[in-house]
Design an enzyme around this catalytic site. Structure first.
Site, PDB file in Angstrom:
ATOM      1  N   HIS A   1      25.588  41.360  29.871  1.00  0.00           N
ATOM      2  CA  HIS A   1      25.926  39.857  30.211  1.00  0.00           C
ATOM      3  C   HIS A   1      25.273  38.808  29.154  1.00  0.00           C
ATOM      4  O   HIS A   1      25.158  37.849  28.904  1.00  0.00           O
ATOM      5  CB  HIS A   1      25.359  39.094  31.132  1.00  0.00           C
ATOM      6  CG  HIS A   1      26.354  39.872  32.438  1.00  0.00           C
ATOM      7  ND1 HIS A   1      26.121  39.649  34.031  1.00  0.00           N
ATOM      8  CD2 HIS A   1      27.293  40.561  32.568  1.00  0.00           C
ATOM      9  CE1 HIS A   1      27.031  40.373  34.747  1.00  0.00           C
ATOM     10  NE2 HIS A   1      27.801  40.944  33.882  1.00  0.00           N
TER      11      HIS A   1
ATOM     12  N   ASN B   1      38.799  43.359  38.979  1.00  0.00           N
ATOM     13  CA  ASN B   1      39.287  43.885  37.632  1.00  0.00           C
ATOM     14  C   ASN B   1      40.085  42.703  37.342  1.00  0.00           C
ATOM     15  O   ASN B   1      40.610  43.047  36.101  1.00  0.00           O
ATOM     16  CB  ASN B   1      40.174  45.151  38.232  1.00  0.00           C
ATOM     17  CG  ASN B   1      39.248  46.441  38.067  1.00  0.00           C
ATOM     18  OD1 ASN B   1      38.223  46.345  37.496  1.00  0.00           O
ATOM     19  ND2 ASN B   1      39.810  47.426  38.663  1.00  0.00           N
TER      20      ASN B   1
ATOM     21  N   ARG C   1      32.635  45.612  29.541  1.00  0.00           N
ATOM     22  CA  ARG C   1      32.892  45.563  30.855  1.00  0.00           C
ATOM     23  C   ARG C   1      34.101  46.355  31.331  1.00  0.00           C
ATOM     24  O   ARG C   1      33.783  46.848  32.417  1.00  0.00           O
ATOM     25  CB  ARG C   1      33.604  43.984  31.346  1.00  0.00           C
ATOM     26  CG  ARG C   1      33.850  43.813  32.817  1.00  0.00           C
ATOM     27  CD  ARG C   1      33.620  42.198  32.924  1.00  0.00           C
ATOM     28  NE  ARG C   1      33.654  41.963  34.065  1.00  0.00           N
ATOM     29  CZ  ARG C   1      34.828  41.346  35.175  1.00  0.00           C
ATOM     30  NH1 ARG C   1      35.631  40.992  34.063  1.00  0.00           N
ATOM     31  NH2 ARG C   1      34.899  40.976  36.254  1.00  0.00           N
TER      32      ARG C   1
ATOM     33  N   HIS D   1      33.517  49.226  34.537  1.00  0.00           N
ATOM     34  CA  HIS D   1      34.496  49.105  35.699  1.00  0.00           C
ATOM     35  C   HIS D   1      34.766  50.545  35.760  1.00  0.00           C
ATOM     36  O   HIS D   1      35.400  51.062  36.852  1.00  0.00           O
ATOM     37  CB  HIS D   1      35.457  47.875  35.419  1.00  0.00           C
ATOM     38  CG  HIS D   1      34.973  46.603  36.043  1.00  0.00           C
ATOM     39  ND1 HIS D   1      35.810  45.673  36.686  1.00  0.00           N
ATOM     40  CD2 HIS D   1      33.758  46.170  35.838  1.00  0.00           C
ATOM     41  CE1 HIS D   1      35.000  44.761  36.986  1.00  0.00           C
ATOM     42  NE2 HIS D   1      33.837  44.798  36.539  1.00  0.00           N
TER      43      HIS D   1
HETATM   44  C1  HEM Z   1      25.633  43.929  39.630  1.00  0.00           C
HETATM   45  C2  HEM Z   1      26.376  44.241  38.974  1.00  0.00           C
HETATM   46  C3  HEM Z   1      27.288  43.198  38.049  1.00  0.00           C
HETATM   47  C4  HEM Z   1      27.851  42.390  38.526  1.00  0.00           C
HETATM   48  C5  HEM Z   1      27.965  41.505  40.034  1.00  0.00           C
HETATM   49  C6  HEM Z   1      28.949  41.742  37.428  1.00  0.00           C
HETATM   50  C7  HEM Z   1      29.796  40.568  37.561  1.00  0.00           C
HETATM   51  C8  HEM Z   1      30.289  40.125  36.610  1.00  0.00           C
HETATM   52  C9  HEM Z   1      31.365  38.867  36.851  1.00  0.00           C
HETATM   53  C10 HEM Z   1      31.595  38.129  37.973  1.00  0.00           C
HETATM   54  C11 HEM Z   1      31.740  38.512  35.599  1.00  0.00           C
HETATM   55  C12 HEM Z   1      32.595  37.357  34.973  1.00  0.00           C
HETATM   56  C13 HEM Z   1      34.163  37.860  34.878  1.00  0.00           C
HETATM   57  C14 HEM Z   1      34.927  36.637  34.873  1.00  0.00           C
HETATM   58  O1  HEM Z   1      34.659  35.851  35.471  1.00  0.00           O
HETATM   59  O2  HEM Z   1      35.777  36.839  34.022  1.00  0.00           O
HETATM   60  C15 HEM Z   1      31.111  39.599  34.526  1.00  0.00           C
HETATM   61  C16 HEM Z   1      31.278  39.721  33.263  1.00  0.00           C
HETATM   62  C17 HEM Z   1      31.051  40.618  32.210  1.00  0.00           C
HETATM   63  N1  HEM Z   1      30.117  41.705  32.721  1.00  0.00           N
HETATM   64 FE1  HEM Z   1      29.343  41.810  34.557  1.00  0.00          FE
HETATM   65  N2  HEM Z   1      28.447  42.407  36.513  1.00  0.00           N
HETATM   66  C18 HEM Z   1      27.688  43.369  36.460  1.00  0.00           C
HETATM   67  C19 HEM Z   1      27.327  44.483  35.674  1.00  0.00           C
HETATM   68  C20 HEM Z   1      27.756  44.426  34.294  1.00  0.00           C
HETATM   69  C21 HEM Z   1      27.443  45.748  33.615  1.00  0.00           C
HETATM   70  C22 HEM Z   1      26.601  46.933  34.235  1.00  0.00           C
HETATM   71  C23 HEM Z   1      27.966  45.528  32.404  1.00  0.00           C
HETATM   72  C24 HEM Z   1      28.050  46.472  31.271  1.00  0.00           C
HETATM   73  C25 HEM Z   1      26.990  46.928  30.994  1.00  0.00           C
HETATM   74  C26 HEM Z   1      28.574  44.259  32.510  1.00  0.00           C
HETATM   75  C27 HEM Z   1      29.317  43.926  31.587  1.00  0.00           C
HETATM   76  C28 HEM Z   1      30.072  42.509  31.614  1.00  0.00           C
HETATM   77  C29 HEM Z   1      30.515  41.751  30.394  1.00  0.00           C
HETATM   78  C30 HEM Z   1      30.709  42.124  28.993  1.00  0.00           C
HETATM   79  C31 HEM Z   1      31.186  40.672  30.992  1.00  0.00           C
HETATM   80  C32 HEM Z   1      32.108  39.761  30.068  1.00  0.00           C
HETATM   81  C33 HEM Z   1      33.352  40.102  30.376  1.00  0.00           C
HETATM   82  C34 HEM Z   1      34.429  39.153  29.246  1.00  0.00           C
HETATM   83  O3  HEM Z   1      33.901  38.149  28.617  1.00  0.00           O
HETATM   84  O4  HEM Z   1      35.644  39.339  29.361  1.00  0.00           O
HETATM   85  N3  HEM Z   1      28.624  43.778  33.953  1.00  0.00           N
HETATM   86  N4  HEM Z   1      30.322  40.325  35.217  1.00  0.00           N
HETATM   87  C1  LIG Z   2      47.463  40.844  40.031  1.00  0.00           C
HETATM   88  C2  LIG Z   2      47.009  40.772  38.410  1.00  0.00           C
HETATM   89  O1  LIG Z   2      47.074  39.587  37.835  1.00  0.00           O
HETATM   90  N1  LIG Z   2      46.731  41.999  37.924  1.00  0.00           N
HETATM   91  C3  LIG Z   2      46.723  42.124  36.528  1.00  0.00           C
HETATM   92  C4  LIG Z   2      45.216  43.105  36.531  1.00  0.00           C
HETATM   93  O2  LIG Z   2      45.143  43.440  34.791  1.00  0.00           O
HETATM   94  C5  LIG Z   2      46.338  43.881  34.194  1.00  0.00           C
HETATM   95  C6  LIG Z   2      45.867  44.218  32.855  1.00  0.00           C
HETATM   96  O3  LIG Z   2      45.415  43.165  32.125  1.00  0.00           O
HETATM   97  C7  LIG Z   2      47.257  42.857  34.463  1.00  0.00           C
HETATM   98  O4  LIG Z   2      48.652  43.358  33.955  1.00  0.00           O
HETATM   99  C8  LIG Z   2      47.647  42.615  35.725  1.00  0.00           C
HETATM  100  O5  LIG Z   2      48.780  41.668  35.941  1.00  0.00           O
END
Ligand code: HEM
Ligand SMILES: CC(=O)N[C@H]1CO[C@H](CO)[C@@H](O)[C@@H]1O
Ligand SMILES: *[C@@H]1O[C@H](CO)[C@@H](O)[C@H](O)[C@H]1NC(C)=O
Ligand SMILES: *[C@@H]1O[C@H](CO)[C@@H](O)[C@H](O)[C@H]1NC(C)=O
Ligand SMILES: *[C@@H]1O[C@H](CO)[C@@H](O)[C@H](O)[C@H]1NC(C)=O
Length: 323
Positions: free
Chosen positions: A188, A92, A63, A67
């Site tokens: 995902h 982020n 992710r 980003h």
């Molecule tokens: C339309 C495009 C995308 C949207 C709207 C989207 C949205 C999101 C959201 C909302 C989450 C959950 C974050 C959370 O609640 O902590 C997430 C997690 C994640 N996304 Fe996406 N994403 C998109 C594309 C991608 C792409 C292109 C990748 C990488 C190839 C990616 C990789 C991931 C991964 C690995 C997670 C899990 C993160 C974790 O476990 O900390 N996403 N994404």
């Molecule tokens: C507002 C907030 O929670 N920002 C966080 C964004 O991510 C960085 C790195 O994990 C944190 O240090 C910030 O506090």
């Protein structure tokens, strides 16, 4: 054409070739640039040690690469600290893994100061984390340089409630095709989503006073216990609901969304929209997702990169170098 203008043309072509070579990413870019050290091995060792303690480093890094590359190119702008830097923007907030990047950077600065960019560390560490979690190994080109600009106001990432058409448009802006998008959303297949990103589907979806009809009813029941209505919780669930492969890089994400078990609205929509559903079926039934995912990650890793003499090699990934 006169001889002299052919000559001029040749010189121009050679010049532009030379310039484009200088300004391109390369395999083995750091070979011989860090004394007797192998930069890619240093990175891999640290990622492997972290993965052994915390396998969720894999989704965190995948992710992070997304980003970083989608906002202002793959220039490590996401890593810069600051009150109004990219990492402070809402999408982020749950990006993790910054400390792993710091650890790698420290080790590399000890081995050869000022040589390896933070932007390359993100891409190489992500590659290594993918291979550790069931993905296939792949080579990445390097030679990215670090940017100096990071603004929360530049962050316009796609949102989880985007339609497929809106999402296609967001990827197109980065020169990524619909196929690239469907494959990259396969990221995902690992990681988690917090309630805030899908609770809108559980109780009163789109003003229907009911759950999203495209979600499997058993999944609705399960998610309602994790994410109670009108209560702000920090709970989360796996993006890949196959509990045997929630942390593994495989094609099960596509099988899950075909079975109406997508967590994010955009994930579920991929399996339903006429622009993407054939690709989803192909990936769900195929055996080459890992290969296609690697290629798509490489393509994403080349978005708007700085190379040659552009940008910097930061001393700390969290701050631009002092003048
Ligand atoms: C339309 C495009 C995308 C949207 C709207 C989207 C949205 C999101 C959201 C909302 C989450 C959950 C974050 C959370 O609640 O902590 C997430 C997690 C994640 N996304 Fe996406 N994403 C998109 C594309 C991608 C792409 C292109 C990748 C990488 C190839 C990616 C990789 C991931 C991964 C690995 C997670 C899990 C993160 C974790 O476990 O900390 N996403 N994404
Ligand atoms: C507002 C907030 O929670 N920002 C966080 C964004 O991510 C960085 C790195 O994990 C944190 O240090 C910030 O506090
Ligand atoms: C997309 O490709 C065009 C044409 O090659 C180029 O001008 C543009 O900078 C690229 N955009 C991105 C985000 O890479
Ligand atoms: C939400 O409701 C509007 C109006 O009824 C409808 O046009 C739209 O397609 C719905 N969106 C989804 C994602 O179901
Ligand atoms: C968080 O989820 C668990 C189930 O995983 C649930 O038992 C708990 O009640 C949830 N927390 C809140 C505050 O609702």
């Amino acid at each position: 054409m006169k001889v002299s203008s052919v000559g001029t043309l040749t010189i121009l072509v050679l010049l532009s070739l030379a310039m484009s070579c200088q300004a391109q990413l390369k395999y083995g870019f750091y070979r011989g640039k860090c004394g007797f050290n192998d930069v890619e091995i240093i990175i891999r060792r640290i990622v492997a040690a972290r993965f052994a303690k915390d396998p969720t480093i894999t989704p965190a890094l995948i992710r992070m690469q997304f980003h970083d590359c989608f906002v202002h190119g793959c220039d490590a702008s996401l890593l810069l600290d600051g009150d109004s830097s990219e990492k402070m923007a809402i999408p982020n907030l749950t990006v993790r893994g910054y400390d792993l990047i710091d650890e790698v950077k420290d080790a590399l600065e000890k081995a050869c100061p000022g040589v390896v960019s933070c932007a390359d560390i993100i891409v190489a560490a992500t590659r290594d984390a993918i291979a550790l979690a069931g993905g296939w190994p792949y080579a990445v080109q390097m030679g990215r340089r670090d940017g100096r600009v990071s603004l929360a106001s530049n962050v316009d990432l796609p949102a989880p409630f985007f339609s497929v058409a809106q999402s296609i448009a967001a990827f197109q802006k980065k020169n990524l095709t619909t196929t690239d998008m469907v494959i990259l959303l396969g990221g995902h297949t690992v990681g988690i989503a917090h309630c805030a990103n899908f609770v809108n589907r559980l109780y009163n979806f789109n003003g229907t006073n009911d759950a999203d009809k495209t979600m499997d009813p058993n999944l609705v029941t399960k998610l309602r216990t994790i994410c109670p209505q009108n209560v702000i919780v920090n709970n989360f669930t796996s993006l890949d609901q196959n509990k045997y492969s929630s942390n593994i890089i495989d094609n099960s994400f596509y099988k899950q969304i075909i079975a109406k078990k997508g967590i994010l609205q955009i994930d579920q929509s991929l399996a339903l929209d006429s622009a993407t559903k054939n690709m989803v079926t192909y990936l769900a039934n195929g055996f080459n997702f890992q290969f296609l995912f690697n290629n798509a990650m490489v393509k994403m890793g080349a978005i708007e990169v700085l190379t040659g003499t552009q940008g910097d090699i930061r001393k700390s990934c969290r701050a631009i170098n002092l003048p």
